[in-house]
Design an enzyme around this catalytic site. Sequence first.
Site, PDB file in Angstrom:
ATOM      1  N   SER A 102       0.823  -1.214   0.000  1.00  0.00           N
ATOM      2  CA  SER A 102       0.000   0.000   0.000  1.00  0.00           C
ATOM      3  C   SER A 102       0.858   1.265   0.000  1.00  0.00           C
ATOM      4  CB  SER A 102      -0.902   0.015   1.242  1.00  0.00           C
ATOM      5  OG  SER A 102      -1.546   1.268   1.328  1.00  0.00           O
ATOM      6  N   GLY A 135     -15.802  -4.245 -16.328  1.00  0.00           N
ATOM      7  CA  GLY A 135     -15.888  -4.832 -14.995  1.00  0.00           C
ATOM      8  C   GLY A 135     -17.198  -4.459 -14.329  1.00  0.00           C
ATOM      9  N   ALA A 136     -17.576  -5.249 -13.332  1.00  0.00           N
ATOM     10  CA  ALA A 136     -18.850  -4.993 -12.645  1.00  0.00           C
ATOM     11  C   ALA A 136     -18.748  -5.379 -11.174  1.00  0.00           C
ATOM     12  CB  ALA A 136     -19.976  -5.768 -13.329  1.00  0.00           C
ATOM     13  N   GLY A 137     -17.552  -5.224 -10.598  1.00  0.00           N
ATOM     14  CA  GLY A 137     -17.362  -5.566  -9.187  1.00  0.00           C
ATOM     15  C   GLY A 137     -17.501  -4.359  -8.281  1.00  0.00           C
ATOM     16  N   LEU A 193      -8.039   1.706 -13.327  1.00  0.00           N
ATOM     17  CA  LEU A 193      -8.142   1.980 -11.890  1.00  0.00           C
ATOM     18  C   LEU A 193      -6.957   1.382 -11.141  1.00  0.00           C
ATOM     19  CD1 LEU A 193     -11.894   1.546 -10.894  1.00  0.00           C
ATOM     20  CD2 LEU A 193     -10.759   3.469 -11.990  1.00  0.00           C
ATOM     21  N   ASP A 219     -13.810   7.094  -3.335  1.00  0.00           N
ATOM     22  CA  ASP A 219     -13.224   6.564  -4.585  1.00  0.00           C
ATOM     23  C   ASP A 219     -13.768   7.289  -5.820  1.00  0.00           C
ATOM     24  OD1 ASP A 219     -11.566   4.643  -3.459  1.00  0.00           O
ATOM     25  OD2 ASP A 219     -13.150   3.135  -3.407  1.00  0.00           O
ATOM     26  N   LYS A 244     -14.195  -3.293   1.879  1.00  0.00           N
ATOM     27  CA  LYS A 244     -15.067  -2.118   1.721  1.00  0.00           C
ATOM     28  C   LYS A 244     -16.546  -2.414   1.991  1.00  0.00           C
ATOM     29  CE  LYS A 244     -11.969   0.085  -1.557  1.00  0.00           C
ATOM     30  NZ  LYS A 244     -11.810   0.725  -2.866  1.00  0.00           N
ATOM     31  N   THR A 273      -9.497  -0.979   2.311  1.00  0.00           N
ATOM     32  CA  THR A 273      -9.332  -1.328   0.904  1.00  0.00           C
ATOM     33  C   THR A 273      -9.724  -2.791   0.711  1.00  0.00           C
ATOM     34  OG1 THR A 273      -7.829  -1.184  -0.965  1.00  0.00           O
ATOM     35  CG2 THR A 273      -6.819  -1.722   1.144  1.00  0.00           C
TER      36      THR A 273
HETATM   37  P1  ATR Z   1     -13.306  -5.298  -7.163  1.00  0.00           P
HETATM   38  O1  ATR Z   1     -13.882  -5.014  -5.816  1.00  0.00           O
HETATM   39  O2  ATR Z   1     -11.840  -4.966  -7.293  1.00  0.00           O
HETATM   40  O3  ATR Z   1     -14.122  -4.706  -8.278  1.00  0.00           O
HETATM   41  P2  ATR Z   1     -14.461  -7.913  -7.691  1.00  0.00           P
HETATM   42  O4  ATR Z   1     -15.760  -7.515  -7.074  1.00  0.00           O
HETATM   43  O5  ATR Z   1     -13.917  -9.283  -7.409  1.00  0.00           O
HETATM   44  O6  ATR Z   1     -13.304  -6.907  -7.287  1.00  0.00           O
HETATM   45  O7  ATR Z   1     -14.589  -7.706  -9.271  1.00  0.00           O
HETATM   46  C1  ATR Z   1     -13.555  -8.026 -10.136  1.00  0.00           C
HETATM   47  C2  ATR Z   1     -13.977  -7.681 -11.572  1.00  0.00           C
HETATM   48  O8  ATR Z   1     -12.922  -8.045 -12.460  1.00  0.00           O
HETATM   49  C3  ATR Z   1     -15.212  -8.404 -12.060  1.00  0.00           C
HETATM   50  O9  ATR Z   1     -15.897  -7.564 -12.965  1.00  0.00           O
HETATM   51  C4  ATR Z   1     -14.602  -9.615 -12.766  1.00  0.00           C
HETATM   52  O10 ATR Z   1     -15.456 -10.194 -13.730  1.00  0.00           O
HETATM   53  P3  ATR Z   1     -16.595 -11.263 -13.276  1.00  0.00           P
HETATM   54  O11 ATR Z   1     -17.695 -10.473 -12.654  1.00  0.00           O
HETATM   55  O12 ATR Z   1     -16.979 -11.937 -14.528  1.00  0.00           O
HETATM   56  O13 ATR Z   1     -15.898 -12.188 -12.295  1.00  0.00           O
HETATM   57  C5  ATR Z   1     -13.434  -8.961 -13.436  1.00  0.00           C
HETATM   58  N1  ATR Z   1     -12.349  -9.871 -13.827  1.00  0.00           N
HETATM   59  C6  ATR Z   1     -11.517 -10.547 -13.003  1.00  0.00           C
HETATM   60  N2  ATR Z   1     -10.605 -11.235 -13.729  1.00  0.00           N
HETATM   61  C7  ATR Z   1     -10.868 -10.989 -15.042  1.00  0.00           C
HETATM   62  C8  ATR Z   1     -10.283 -11.393 -16.277  1.00  0.00           C
HETATM   63  N3  ATR Z   1      -9.219 -12.213 -16.313  1.00  0.00           N
HETATM   64  N4  ATR Z   1     -10.818 -10.923 -17.421  1.00  0.00           N
HETATM   65  C9  ATR Z   1     -11.878 -10.098 -17.394  1.00  0.00           C
HETATM   66  N5  ATR Z   1     -12.492  -9.678 -16.273  1.00  0.00           N
HETATM   67  C10 ATR Z   1     -11.992 -10.117 -15.100  1.00  0.00           C
END
Ligand code: ATR
Length: 274
Positions: free
Chosen positions: A17, A129-131, A217, A104, A68, A64
């Site tokens: 960090s 992404g959608a996390g 990010l 953030d 969160k 982090t």
């Molecule tokens: P964070 O809190 O960092 O967003 P997360 O909730 O685990 O972590 O989300 C990780 C994101 O990265 C998700 O959108 C994941 O896609 P899935 O929802 O299909 O799991 C995406 N991700 C992780 N590894 C990936 C890869 N190799 N290629 C594409 N997307 C990936």
Amino acid sequence: MTTPDHYAVFGHPIAHSKSPRIHQMFARQLGDEIIYTAQDVPPDCFVVAVRSFQAGGGKGLNCTVPLKELAFRLADQLSSRAELSGAVNTLMWRETQLFGDNTDGVGLLRDLTTNLGLTLKQRRILILGAGGAVRGILGPILMQQPSQIVIANRTLSRAEELAQRFGHLGRLSTTNFINLAGSQFDLIINATAAGLKGETPPLPEGLVAAGGCCYDLMYGDQPTPFVRWGEAQGAKLSTDGLGMLVEQAAEAYLLWRGTRPETKEIITQLRHSK
Ligand code: ATR
């Protein structure tokens, strides 16, 4: 002699960090004296660690990955932006109440608009992404009124959940990566964890519009795979999230201590001392 106020970042892992260094740079700039430590806190130890930090006189915390959502659930009071995102990255005690905020989104926005000079209004934006990371940034981005926001994710259902949750703030569409072929965007934001494995999401060619930008990010001592992808695709600007990291920290510092540090010089220093 008074003891300096104590702050900390909790995460798991936390060894790399940059937050302790950033907050000490802020304190030095403002003539403050603070203690800022980094603590490795696995999720099942989170509540105990927060309580013991408080008992030891701690004033404020950053949380982090992967803490969160836990911080969101533990807070007694939430800012509206934390409420909207469902995640908390900044905690502080107000009297006996634990207040949770999420800096953030505003940190990203500040880096994009103030530091990098980008305009989001009426622009086509693609979010990969959608996390949890996306939940933190969607609200502030939507408020800039882009002409289009597309969320692309490997697992389409997660993107659809986000579109439902944030749909009242503006129009969001969802897709998987393959179906992006033929579209073009002014700004592409990578919020996937693919870079942790040295990968980029499997994206079609030609997504970056003329003059378009790419923003990861994630950040690292070397250009991230997505930053390199953006450069190879001819983006006008392709950058990592170091600026966002400093800006979200500055917002936390403001919340805790009532003064916002100047960030520009600090971002430059960190870039040159990687
Ligand atoms: P964070 O809190 O960092 O967003 P997360 O909730 O685990 O972590 O989300 C990780 C994101 O990265 C998700 O959108 C994941 O896609 P899935 O929802 O299909 O799991 C995406 N991700 C992780 N590894 C990936 C890869 N190799 N290629 C594409 N997307 C990936």
